[in-house]
Design an enzyme around this catalytic site. Sequence first.
Site, PDB file in Angstrom:
ATOM      1  N   ARG A 235     -43.115  47.512  20.199  1.00  0.00           N
ATOM      2  CA  ARG A 235     -42.730  48.774  20.861  1.00  0.00           C
ATOM      3  C   ARG A 235     -41.347  48.753  21.522  1.00  0.00           C
ATOM      4  NH1 ARG A 235     -47.143  46.537  23.430  1.00  0.00           N
ATOM      5  NH2 ARG A 235     -46.879  45.894  25.607  1.00  0.00           N
TER       6      ARG A 235
ATOM      7  N   ASP B 182     -41.550  54.127  32.724  1.00  0.00           N
ATOM      8  CA  ASP B 182     -40.213  53.742  32.252  1.00  0.00           C
ATOM      9  C   ASP B 182     -39.215  54.899  32.117  1.00  0.00           C
ATOM     10  OD1 ASP B 182     -42.091  51.819  31.659  1.00  0.00           O
ATOM     11  OD2 ASP B 182     -41.550  51.621  29.561  1.00  0.00           O
TER      12      ASP B 182
ATOM     13  N   TRP C 113     -51.372  56.299  35.227  1.00  0.00           N
ATOM     14  CA  TRP C 113     -51.042  56.147  33.804  1.00  0.00           C
ATOM     15  C   TRP C 113     -52.251  56.589  32.994  1.00  0.00           C
ATOM     16  CZ3 TRP C 113     -52.239  53.333  29.327  1.00  0.00           C
ATOM     17  CH2 TRP C 113     -51.220  53.281  28.364  1.00  0.00           C
TER      18      TRP C 113
ATOM     19  N   TRP D  58     -44.434  56.972  23.759  1.00  0.00           N
ATOM     20  CA  TRP D  58     -44.003  55.867  24.618  1.00  0.00           C
ATOM     21  C   TRP D  58     -42.499  55.685  24.615  1.00  0.00           C
ATOM     22  CZ3 TRP D  58     -48.198  51.470  23.891  1.00  0.00           C
ATOM     23  CH2 TRP D  58     -49.404  51.914  24.482  1.00  0.00           C
ATOM     24  N   THR D  59     -42.116  54.534  25.147  1.00  0.00           N
ATOM     25  CA  THR D  59     -40.711  54.326  25.495  1.00  0.00           C
ATOM     26  C   THR D  59     -39.778  54.266  24.295  1.00  0.00           C
ATOM     27  OG1 THR D  59     -41.068  53.471  27.658  1.00  0.00           O
ATOM     28  CG2 THR D  59     -39.244  52.483  26.472  1.00  0.00           C
TER      29      THR D  59
ATOM     30  N   GLU E 283     -41.392  43.725  26.322  1.00  0.00           N
ATOM     31  CA  GLU E 283     -41.311  45.187  26.338  1.00  0.00           C
ATOM     32  C   GLU E 283     -39.868  45.586  26.664  1.00  0.00           C
ATOM     33  OE1 GLU E 283     -45.584  46.777  27.752  1.00  0.00           O
ATOM     34  OE2 GLU E 283     -44.358  46.086  29.409  1.00  0.00           O
TER      35      GLU E 283
END
Length: 552
Positions: A148, A22, A46, A83-84, A205
């Site tokens: 998230r 992302d 990943w 993470w994002t 997401e």
Amino acid sequence: NVMLVWQRTVFHFQPEKNWMNDPNGPLYHKGWYHIFYQWNPEGAAWGNKISWGHAVDSKDLLHWYHLPWAMYPDQPYDLNGVWTGSATTLPDGKLAMLYTGETEDELVQDQCLADPVNPTDPLLVDWVKYSVNPVIYPPPGIGVKDFRDPTTACRSPAGNDTRLITIGSKLGKTGISLVYETTNFTTFKLLYGVLHAVPGTGMWECVDLYPVSTKSVIVITQENGLDTSVHGLGVKHVLKTSFDDDKHDYYALGTYDLQADTFVPDDPDLDVGIGLRLDYGKYYAARTFYNQNKQRRILWGWIGETDLEAVDPMKGWASLQAIPRSIVFDKKTGTNVLQRPEEEVESWSTRSKTFHDISFEPGSVVPIHVTGATQLDITASFEVDETLLETTSESHDAGYDCSNSGGAGTRGSLGPFGLLVVADEKLSELTPVYLYVAKGGEGKAKAHLCTYQTRSSMASGVEKDVYGSAVPVLDGENYSARILTDHSIVESFAQAGRTSVRSRDYPTKDIYGAARSFFFNNATEASVRASLKAWQTKSFIRPYPFIPDPKS
Ligand code: FRU
């Protein structure tokens, strides 16, 4: 392996090496564009050490310089991955960067704050995580693994310093987004209810929520993008969510009611996941930012690989970002957004080949003689005689859709027509990008934009789809398409960006000088009048490394 080297792109954003997913926290700060991204320092897949890669560009969202990675998973609250997240630029110029961390043992997803060590540094090279992270834990009733990707904050009606963010989740199979209020980005209050919920859509997401202007003001750029906090008359909101279950980005246009903290779609039949996608090919985890430099809202999006996973370690990299596009409300249809590659992409072009108002007979394939067909920017407009719809024996509303209608070889009276890109001279490999005009309800033309991958590659294990979707064409408009090719990526869109299809294509034959492009008309009855310009785009080899990575 020459083929694998060739697949690397020259004007799409890619890290120097390894895995990327992302786009994160895009922003414009002190004369520089910043892009952060999910990056694995350990390899081309990943993994559990996902970090924030970082690059900057002072010009045009194309000339990127790689910087040292900004954040690495090294704290108890993010040991399993940084993470994002999103950036918020505050009125005093300060930045608030929120991201999701995942804990190592229980895999709890929590929200964390990070700050630039030196906010006066235009390059924002060093980042420090807030000392009492995490700033938000999953609330009761929410799965700890379903929480998230915080959004950019917008101003709340509660008062000047109060801001709202939203975070995607799910309850059972219902996708939801929670709303939080904050004044300082260190303490947050969960608001009652949810921003929006759609049954059956699963985990949401990378939620993105932003205003678009419905006003017909012609500003210099005509782009008319809006800052995240703009509300009121002449404003609609876009709610975009990325569906973990099917890995597509869906959006709806509607009203964001700040008093009730809810999003109401304009049309329940076009709600998130029921109506429109940002893209009908390979595209995910999109995120926008407001470019205060040019008053545009810019869309970033991740394009993964569709070849064999085992090939990625051989290439040494996986994934790229789509060309940044400005995103605006389509005032003509009123039902969708328009995505346009940033105008600077055009300044990247050198040699061009033009066809003006040429008539192509049914069944024709005509080469477009432009060298360097691996790096092209093609714009085309097509006129078709629609009176044929009255005389043809083709049945009404036969339910054409790109994916189930057999691809570019399926002939109808008025289509398909379009371009064969990333092809070789003998047409042993080719990727048709085309419009199909079917006879829709009431005998009216109904257009579709499709990309057909069945013959795109002789390499084994490559995914081959027929991507596409319907595209609204209004009375009096010609059909039009724009196609960008950059080695292993084809980005296409129709009718000024109403419908968009990105695809990864891995030709083995048309590499370097062997690459060709063709116009084709595979309709059985209609000849097509086409005007077409194909530019060869320049290569941009990014300097390496711009600043040596002190952390590696
Ligand atoms: C979307 C996503 C996000 C998450 C990140 C992890 O692709 O799964 O939800 O924050 O990627 O890399």
